[in-house]
Every structure is written in C-alpha cells, then in structure tokens.
Design a protein around this motif. Structure first.
Motif, PDB file in Angstrom:
ATOM      1  N   ILE A 181      25.829  25.274  85.796  1.00  0.00           N
ATOM      2  CA  ILE A 181      24.111  25.040  86.063  1.00  0.00           C
ATOM      3  C   ILE A 181      24.273  24.959  87.757  1.00  0.00           C
ATOM      4  CG2 ILE A 181      23.076  23.077  86.482  1.00  0.00           C
ATOM      5  CD1 ILE A 181      23.772  21.861  83.533  1.00  0.00           C
ATOM      6  N   ASN A 182      22.531  25.828  87.877  1.00  0.00           N
ATOM      7  CA  ASN A 182      21.587  25.437  89.028  1.00  0.00           C
ATOM      8  C   ASN A 182      21.567  23.879  90.091  1.00  0.00           C
ATOM      9  OD1 ASN A 182      21.571  26.318  92.054  1.00  0.00           O
ATOM     10  ND2 ASN A 182      20.505  27.931  91.450  1.00  0.00           N
ATOM     11  N   PHE A 183      22.172  23.821  90.695  1.00  0.00           N
ATOM     12  CA  PHE A 183      22.403  21.885  90.827  1.00  0.00           C
ATOM     13  C   PHE A 183      20.675  21.784  92.270  1.00  0.00           C
ATOM     14  CE2 PHE A 183      25.960  20.842  88.918  1.00  0.00           C
ATOM     15  CZ  PHE A 183      25.480  20.480  87.981  1.00  0.00           C
ATOM     16  N   LYS A 184      21.363  22.836  92.875  1.00  0.00           N
ATOM     17  CA  LYS A 184      20.063  22.938  93.725  1.00  0.00           C
ATOM     18  C   LYS A 184      19.044  23.614  93.616  1.00  0.00           C
ATOM     19  CE  LYS A 184      22.162  24.051  98.583  1.00  0.00           C
ATOM     20  NZ  LYS A 184      22.594  25.095  98.924  1.00  0.00           N
TER      21      LYS A 184
ATOM     22  N   ILE B 158      11.655  16.415  82.229  1.00  0.00           N
ATOM     23  CA  ILE B 158      12.841  15.001  81.721  1.00  0.00           C
ATOM     24  C   ILE B 158      13.057  15.746  79.628  1.00  0.00           C
ATOM     25  CG2 ILE B 158      14.589  13.681  81.526  1.00  0.00           C
ATOM     26  CD1 ILE B 158      13.977  14.422  83.715  1.00  0.00           C
ATOM     27  N   TYR B 159      11.386  15.578  79.162  1.00  0.00           N
ATOM     28  CA  TYR B 159      11.645  16.082  78.289  1.00  0.00           C
ATOM     29  C   TYR B 159      12.101  17.312  77.832  1.00  0.00           C
ATOM     30  CZ  TYR B 159      10.398  15.605  73.126  1.00  0.00           C
ATOM     31  OH  TYR B 159      10.728  15.840  71.976  1.00  0.00           O
ATOM     32  N   GLU B 160      12.259  18.446  78.204  1.00  0.00           N
ATOM     33  CA  GLU B 160      12.121  19.844  78.527  1.00  0.00           C
ATOM     34  C   GLU B 160      13.296  20.277  78.858  1.00  0.00           C
ATOM     35  OE1 GLU B 160       8.636  21.379  79.576  1.00  0.00           O
ATOM     36  OE2 GLU B 160       7.319  20.391  77.789  1.00  0.00           O
ATOM     37  N   SER B 161      14.051  19.605  79.649  1.00  0.00           N
ATOM     38  CA  SER B 161      15.140  19.949  80.484  1.00  0.00           C
ATOM     39  C   SER B 161      15.570  19.973  79.772  1.00  0.00           C
ATOM     40  CB  SER B 161      15.446  18.879  81.422  1.00  0.00           C
ATOM     41  OG  SER B 161      16.612  19.571  82.390  1.00  0.00           O
ATOM     42  N   LYS B 162      16.791  21.650  79.342  1.00  0.00           N
ATOM     43  CA  LYS B 162      17.843  21.261  78.848  1.00  0.00           C
ATOM     44  C   LYS B 162      19.418  21.097  79.954  1.00  0.00           C
ATOM     45  CE  LYS B 162      16.321  24.725  75.542  1.00  0.00           C
ATOM     46  NZ  LYS B 162      14.615  25.006  75.658  1.00  0.00           N
ATOM     47  N   ASP B 163      19.763  21.588  81.334  1.00  0.00           N
ATOM     48  CA  ASP B 163      20.171  21.486  81.923  1.00  0.00           C
ATOM     49  C   ASP B 163      20.451  20.302  81.844  1.00  0.00           C
ATOM     50  OD1 ASP B 163      20.497  24.337  83.051  1.00  0.00           O
ATOM     51  OD2 ASP B 163      19.242  23.425  84.634  1.00  0.00           O
ATOM     52  N   LEU B 164      20.337  18.963  81.839  1.00  0.00           N
ATOM     53  CA  LEU B 164      20.079  17.670  81.982  1.00  0.00           C
ATOM     54  C   LEU B 164      20.685  17.200  80.489  1.00  0.00           C
ATOM     55  CD1 LEU B 164      17.274  15.878  83.449  1.00  0.00           C
ATOM     56  CD2 LEU B 164      19.577  16.204  84.211  1.00  0.00           C
ATOM     57  N   GLU B 165      20.662  18.216  79.861  1.00  0.00           N
ATOM     58  CA  GLU B 165      21.438  17.759  78.445  1.00  0.00           C
ATOM     59  C   GLU B 165      23.206  18.328  78.462  1.00  0.00           C
ATOM     60  OE1 GLU B 165      21.455  17.385  73.728  1.00  0.00           O
ATOM     61  OE2 GLU B 165      19.978  16.019  75.498  1.00  0.00           O
ATOM     62  N   LEU B 166      23.263  18.928  79.346  1.00  0.00           N
ATOM     63  CA  LEU B 166      24.838  19.756  79.416  1.00  0.00           C
ATOM     64  C   LEU B 166      25.526  18.477  80.081  1.00  0.00           C
ATOM     65  CD1 LEU B 166      24.020  23.347  79.581  1.00  0.00           C
ATOM     66  CD2 LEU B 166      24.576  21.777  77.652  1.00  0.00           C
TER      67      LEU B 166
ATOM     68  N   LEU C 218      22.445  12.980  79.821  1.00  0.00           N
ATOM     69  CA  LEU C 218      22.414  12.392  80.829  1.00  0.00           C
ATOM     70  C   LEU C 218      20.696  12.561  80.250  1.00  0.00           C
ATOM     71  CD1 LEU C 218      22.377  11.160  83.917  1.00  0.00           C
ATOM     72  CD2 LEU C 218      21.561  13.768  84.642  1.00  0.00           C
ATOM     73  N   ARG C 219      20.166  13.280  80.102  1.00  0.00           N
ATOM     74  CA  ARG C 219      19.206  13.371  79.301  1.00  0.00           C
ATOM     75  C   ARG C 219      18.438  12.819  78.125  1.00  0.00           C
ATOM     76  NH1 ARG C 219      16.776  16.068  74.431  1.00  0.00           N
ATOM     77  NH2 ARG C 219      15.068  16.413  74.323  1.00  0.00           N
ATOM     78  N   GLN C 220      19.717  11.902  77.498  1.00  0.00           N
ATOM     79  CA  GLN C 220      19.410  11.674  76.454  1.00  0.00           C
ATOM     80  C   GLN C 220      18.866   9.786  76.644  1.00  0.00           C
ATOM     81  OE1 GLN C 220      18.326  12.354  73.583  1.00  0.00           O
ATOM     82  NE2 GLN C 220      19.067  10.461  71.987  1.00  0.00           N
ATOM     83  N   HIS C 221      20.311   9.545  77.833  1.00  0.00           N
ATOM     84  CA  HIS C 221      20.018   8.457  77.942  1.00  0.00           C
ATOM     85  C   HIS C 221      18.832   8.209  79.555  1.00  0.00           C
ATOM     86  CE1 HIS C 221      21.230   4.807  81.116  1.00  0.00           C
ATOM     87  NE2 HIS C 221      20.902   5.631  82.169  1.00  0.00           N
ATOM     88  N   LEU C 222      18.455   8.614  80.099  1.00  0.00           N
ATOM     89  CA  LEU C 222      16.837   8.813  80.958  1.00  0.00           C
ATOM     90  C   LEU C 222      16.000   8.439  79.841  1.00  0.00           C
ATOM     91  CD1 LEU C 222      17.269  11.288  83.208  1.00  0.00           C
ATOM     92  CD2 LEU C 222      17.748   8.507  83.760  1.00  0.00           C
TER      93      LEU C 222
ATOM     94  N   ARG D 250      35.782  12.659  81.436  1.00  0.00           N
ATOM     95  CA  ARG D 250      35.923  14.278  81.973  1.00  0.00           C
ATOM     96  C   ARG D 250      36.172  13.501  83.251  1.00  0.00           C
ATOM     97  NH1 ARG D 250      35.606  18.270  79.361  1.00  0.00           N
ATOM     98  NH2 ARG D 250      34.054  19.592  80.874  1.00  0.00           N
ATOM     99  N   LEU D 251      36.113  15.205  83.927  1.00  0.00           N
ATOM    100  CA  LEU D 251      36.836  15.011  85.458  1.00  0.00           C
ATOM    101  C   LEU D 251      35.614  15.222  85.888  1.00  0.00           C
ATOM    102  CD1 LEU D 251      40.550  16.209  85.872  1.00  0.00           C
ATOM    103  CD2 LEU D 251      39.238  13.649  86.302  1.00  0.00           C
ATOM    104  N   SER D 252      34.668  15.995  85.546  1.00  0.00           N
ATOM    105  CA  SER D 252      33.312  16.565  86.142  1.00  0.00           C
ATOM    106  C   SER D 252      31.893  16.362  85.616  1.00  0.00           C
ATOM    107  CB  SER D 252      33.211  18.064  86.008  1.00  0.00           C
ATOM    108  OG  SER D 252      33.224  18.621  84.584  1.00  0.00           O
ATOM    109  N   ARG D 253      31.231  16.197  86.061  1.00  0.00           N
ATOM    110  CA  ARG D 253      29.551  16.018  85.059  1.00  0.00           C
ATOM    111  C   ARG D 253      29.173  16.611  84.341  1.00  0.00           C
ATOM    112  NH1 ARG D 253      27.762  10.805  85.985  1.00  0.00           N
ATOM    113  NH2 ARG D 253      28.748  10.359  88.126  1.00  0.00           N
ATOM    114  N   TYR D 254      29.827  18.010  83.741  1.00  0.00           N
ATOM    115  CA  TYR D 254      29.296  18.486  82.714  1.00  0.00           C
ATOM    116  C   TYR D 254      30.427  17.848  81.441  1.00  0.00           C
ATOM    117  CZ  TYR D 254      28.394  22.407  85.405  1.00  0.00           C
ATOM    118  OH  TYR D 254      27.645  23.337  86.203  1.00  0.00           O
TER     119      TYR D 254
END
Ligand SMILES: [Zn+2]
Lengths: 280, 281
Positions: B218-221, B241-249, B261-265, B206-210
C-alpha cells in the motif's frame, strides 16, 4: 450438527496405552510478550491428603497433555512407510514459501488419495471435511508431592517443572533466556476406536507399540516415550438421573464398566497382517 | 416442560462464543475461564493459529411440551461426551453432574420475566444521514481519524500521519489514549472500546500492519494525503472509508492479525449514529 450424534452410544471400544517418559514438553503456543512456553493449563482443583481421621485439603493446577493424537498419527505413518505403503502425510503443500520441501519421500499430500481410494491413514485420521474415526484422550496431569493425595476426578500425578534455558553467542554473551515447562513420569492415554474396523485397530496397535516421540525437541533429547503396556477394553457407560425430591432436581449417576477384550486383539493384528500383505 | 442439565467441562470447549444453540437446545458456559488452543501447520511452522476455548460449567436448557419428550431428550443429552472442535484431540470433554425438570410458565421460560438475549448485527450504512448535529460530527470526525495518528500507545496505523492543519483535531487524535477532561474524547472512547470488542475475534499476532488477507503493498503517503484532503467534511470522510480498499488490508490491532481497520472504523461510526438516532448519545 446431526453428524455428531453418531458418537452417542453407551458402548465403546477403548485402546488404553500405558507409557513412561523421562522428559516431555507437550506445550501450547507461548503467550504474547512472554519468554515462557507453557502447557495448556486447565483449572485448579482441590484434593485431600493425610492418613489420620482429619484429612487436610490443598489445591493444585491441572494441565492437558497436548499432541497425543499427533504422536499416534506419526507412529501410524511410519509403520505404513516401513511396510512400503504410500499414505497421507500431514502437509497439504509440496513446499513452503521459501522453497523448503515439506513432503518426505514415500508419502502423498494430505487427502490427495480421497478422490480415488482413501489410504488407511486417511480413513482413520481424516482431513478437512472428513471426520476422524478415532478420538485420543488423556486424563489431565498434575504434580502433587503428597503420597496420600486423593482426587475427586480422574487425575494423573506426574512431575511437572520448568526448565530454564539460555541462548548464548559463541563468546558467551547471553542473547535470550527462556523457560519451558516439562513433565516426567508414568502416564496413560486412551484411543476411542469404536468406529474403526478390526484391520484399523490392528494398525493402531502396531503403531502404539512403536510410538517413540511426542511434543517438542525430540532431536535434543526431549519427548522420548516408552510404551509399557496396552489393553483393548469394551467400556459401557450408563448414566441415570436420580430424582431426589419432588422439586424436579436430579443428580446424574454414572456407572462405568470395563471388560478386557483378548481375542479381538489377536483378530485385529491378524487382520492388519493380511491387509498389509495384500497392499504392499 | 423446562429441562436443564449441568456439567463440568473437563477439557476446553473450542467454540467462538460461550453461548450457542446445539441439538435444538440453548447452551451456555458459565464461570468462564478463557484459554487459547494453538495449532501449528506444516506449511507455516512459525505462526501457530490460536483458537479461543472455554472452561467452566456448562448448562443446557431445553423447552418442550410433555414429560416423556423431556425424558427422551435427557437420555440423548446425557450420552454426549464432548462438544466443539478438535474432539478427536481430546478437547471439549464434559462430565454431567446434575439437572432439573420443571414445569414452564406460559411464556416458555423458567421465570416469568426472563426473556431471551438476542444478538443484533451492526448495520453498516452506505453514507451518513444528513441530520447530524455539530456535536456528533465532532465525535465522528475524531472517530474516523483517531487511528491515523501517533499516540502514547501506538504509531499511526497507516504509518504516515495525514497532514491535517486543524490543530485541535490533531491534538485530540494524538491524545485519545491518555487521561484528559476533553468531553469529546471521553464520549468517543466508549465507542472505540465497543467496536474493538466486536471486531477482535481470533488472536493471531502480526509483526506488520498488513493483515492476513493482504496480498499487495500500500502507498501509505498517498493514503494519508487523500485522507487529509477529505478530512474537513465527515460525510466525505465516511464515504472515503466506506469505499477504501486499502484500509481493508490493514489490521486494527497487531495482536489480531485477522481484523480490518476499515471494519473497525465503520462499526465505530455506525454505533455512534445508531445511538444518536435513538437519542441516547
Ligand atoms: Zn492418503
């Protein structure tokens, strides 16, 4: 996994096709961070050469010819189109994200026919959830200069090399250089048509006589294929365990017998002729 | 009776793992050569999908009671021509070479001490247990935050570094790929590798983190700000981390566009906690 059991029969019908290509690039996707596109590399094998009493040994890489099934499929599709039949295309989407049309006129989307009556291409090649009736297989290729080379397994000797290409801007600046592997020479492949009806075999025969292209870059002069001959074979493979000692170890003996089928070819082509007159 | 059958793989077998069960037998590929088999679909011509496949020797083992059963099974096994996906394209072809038929020991295996390997899934906890020692908490904190900072190998995996004031923690996160004598980093690194091994399954650049799942921006800031706010407590961090929906993407690695990323952490932290509870940490 019981569905896979239906291939388990010692008798099979094989359509063997002999071809020639001046230059072909049946490439696997390129490796990350590499400018070179390769064929799917298999493994190194040892072979013997020389005529005298003492044979010499050497090693060579073997490769897989990718995309033969695709070549057969496209030939089948275009044969059907020329007779005015609407059959499955390989795409299951009308257009891509940027709106480019993917489906040429005269075809329907992949498996769109599955609900009512499957078209003949869908019957033979299947789609997601429907298994294909045929299997296409080619012996691995290698490039060996020794004319007396002898291999332990079935290998096709062709010429394999890398073509270096450079992308340049209009005023001659180099943008990117890259290499692509190609092969050249006579080769053959086989289609297992054991599960096909006579009509379907007839269509496949007409299609392979019309195979023109395979692999990458047809529009720039690569991948032209000339079909030289074909043969319908009844192949029996018998495998027996040969127990050597009381230790329980055995080796597997394999006897292959090929019988050419002549009348069946004529019947198949006649059946296909009747079918297409009925449908078109 | 213990029946084994050995063969040479002629064209690569497309399967996720080199060990699997099929036809009621245990199948194992040895002397592995890994290959990638790529497919291009008409709708996405730019992104070939890469399937993992294996070359090498294939060994089938089958355990049964009588010799006639074994011989009947051998007859059907010898008829197998190919295994795995894309058989119609010539993949997965096998040539059978030899085998053996031996009486088994009472425990059903061919040697007395040979036990079968089992795969256990890492269980993902909803929250961290409340009896962690400060030393483990330190490693867990590093484990959760390590990918959010720029290192010698990669940029922050959420593009924006969380504004954390703890200088020691910051430096640890930034140096987690470098050679250091820091015992916390060295402990952590083993679990990072293990977790990456588990989550990286299909290579697809992939070329991006998505990752391939993501459908929204995602609003990274804001994400970095929120992480910084909870960073003082490992318990809060883990819940976040457990509840984050952003890190899943987001993906964990650019080479593996299907990873998350969420699964990794989560796997990383749960591996640490598992080892801590088994007292092998
Ligand atoms: Zn159709």
């Amino acid at each position: 996994m019981s569905s896979k059991h239906k291939n388990l029969s010692s008798q099979r019908i094989i359509l063997k096709v002999k071809c020639y290509t001046p230059i072909s690039k049946p490439l696997n996707g390129s490796l990350p961070r590499s400018n070179n596109s390769h064929m799917l590399r298999l493994y190194p094998i040892k072979y013997q050469y020389g005529t005298g009493k003492e044979k010499k040994e050497a090693e060579t890489q073997i490769y897989l010819i990718k995309g033969l099934r695709g070549a057969v499929r496209h030939a089948v599709m275009w044969v059907c189109k020329t007779y005015g039949m609407e059959v499955c295309h390989t795409t299951d989407k009308q257009e891509d994200k940027s709106g480019n049309k993917l489906l040429p006129a005269g075809f329907h989307l992949l498996a769109a026919c599955a609900k009512e009556q499957s078209c003949i291409v869908h019957e033979i090649f299947g789609s997601k959830g429907k298994e294909s009736l045929i299997a296409v297989f080619a012996d691995p290729i290698t490039s060996v200069n020794h004319k007396t080379a002898q291999f332990d397994q079935q290998i096709q000797n062709v010429h394999i090399a890398t073509e270096n290409r450079v992308n340049k801007t209009y005023d001659g600046k180099t943008v990117q250089d890259f290499g692509e592997r190609y092969f050249s020479g006579h080769f053959s492949f086989e289609i297992n048509v054991t599960r096909c009806s006579s009509t379907q075999i007839g269509l496949l025969i007409e299609a392979i006589m019309n195979i023109e292209k395979m692999g990458r870059g047809y529009n720039s002069g690569y991948g032209h294929v000339l079909v030289e001959a074909f043969q319908l074979l009844n192949r029996t493979i018998e495998r027996k365990p040969i127990f050597e000692t009381d230790s329980g170890e055995f080796k597997i003996q394999q006897i292959i017998d090929n019988q050419p089928l002549k009348q069946e070819v004529k019947d198949a082509m006649k059946g296909w002729e009747k079918y297409r007159e009925l449908v078109a | 009776m213990n029946l084994t059958l050995e063969g040479q793989i002629l064209t690569p077998i497309v399967r996720k793992r080199p060990e699997f069960r099929l036809f009621g037998c245990q199948i194992r590929i040895t002397k592995i050569r890994r290959r990638y088999f790529t497919k291009i679909t008409a709708s996405k011509p730019m992104y070939p999908y890469a399937y993992i496949c294996y070359l090498g020797k294939i060994i089938i083992s089958y355990v049964c009671k009588t010799e006639t059963q074994a011989m009947r099974k051998l007859q059907t096994l010898m008829e197998i021509e190919a295994i795995g996906r894309f058989q119609s394209e010539g993949m997965g072809y096998i040539q059978w070479l030899k085998g053996s038929l031996k009486a088994t020991f009472s425990n059903g295996s061919d040697t007395p001490g040979n036990t079968q390997r089992t795969y256990r899934k890492v269980k993902i906890r909803q929250g961290l247990p409340h009896n962690l020692s400060p030393a483990v908490e330190e490693v867990i904190q590093l484990g959760i935050l390590h990918d959010f900072f720029q290192t010698s190998k990669h940029r922050s995996k959420i593009y924006v570094e969380p504004p954390i004031t703890d200088q020691i923690l910051r430096e640890r996160c930034q140096q987690h790929h470098d050679h250091t004598d820091d015992p916390v980093i060295e402990k952590f690194r083993k679990y990072d590798h293990l977790s990456a091994l588990i989550t990286r399954k299909h290579r697809s650049p992939r070329l991006s983190r998505y990752n391939w799942k993501s459908s929204r921006k995602i609003n990274f800031k804001q994400l970095a700000q929120e992480i910084a706010e909870v960073s003082t407590s490992v318990y809060k961090l883990y819940r976040y981390i457990y509840e984050s929906k952003d890190l899943e993407l987001l993906n964990e690695s650019l080479e593996f566009g299907h990873s998350s990323l969420r699964q990794h952490l989560l796997i990383l932290i749960n591996l640490i906690v598992n080892d801590y509870q088994k007292e092998v940490f």
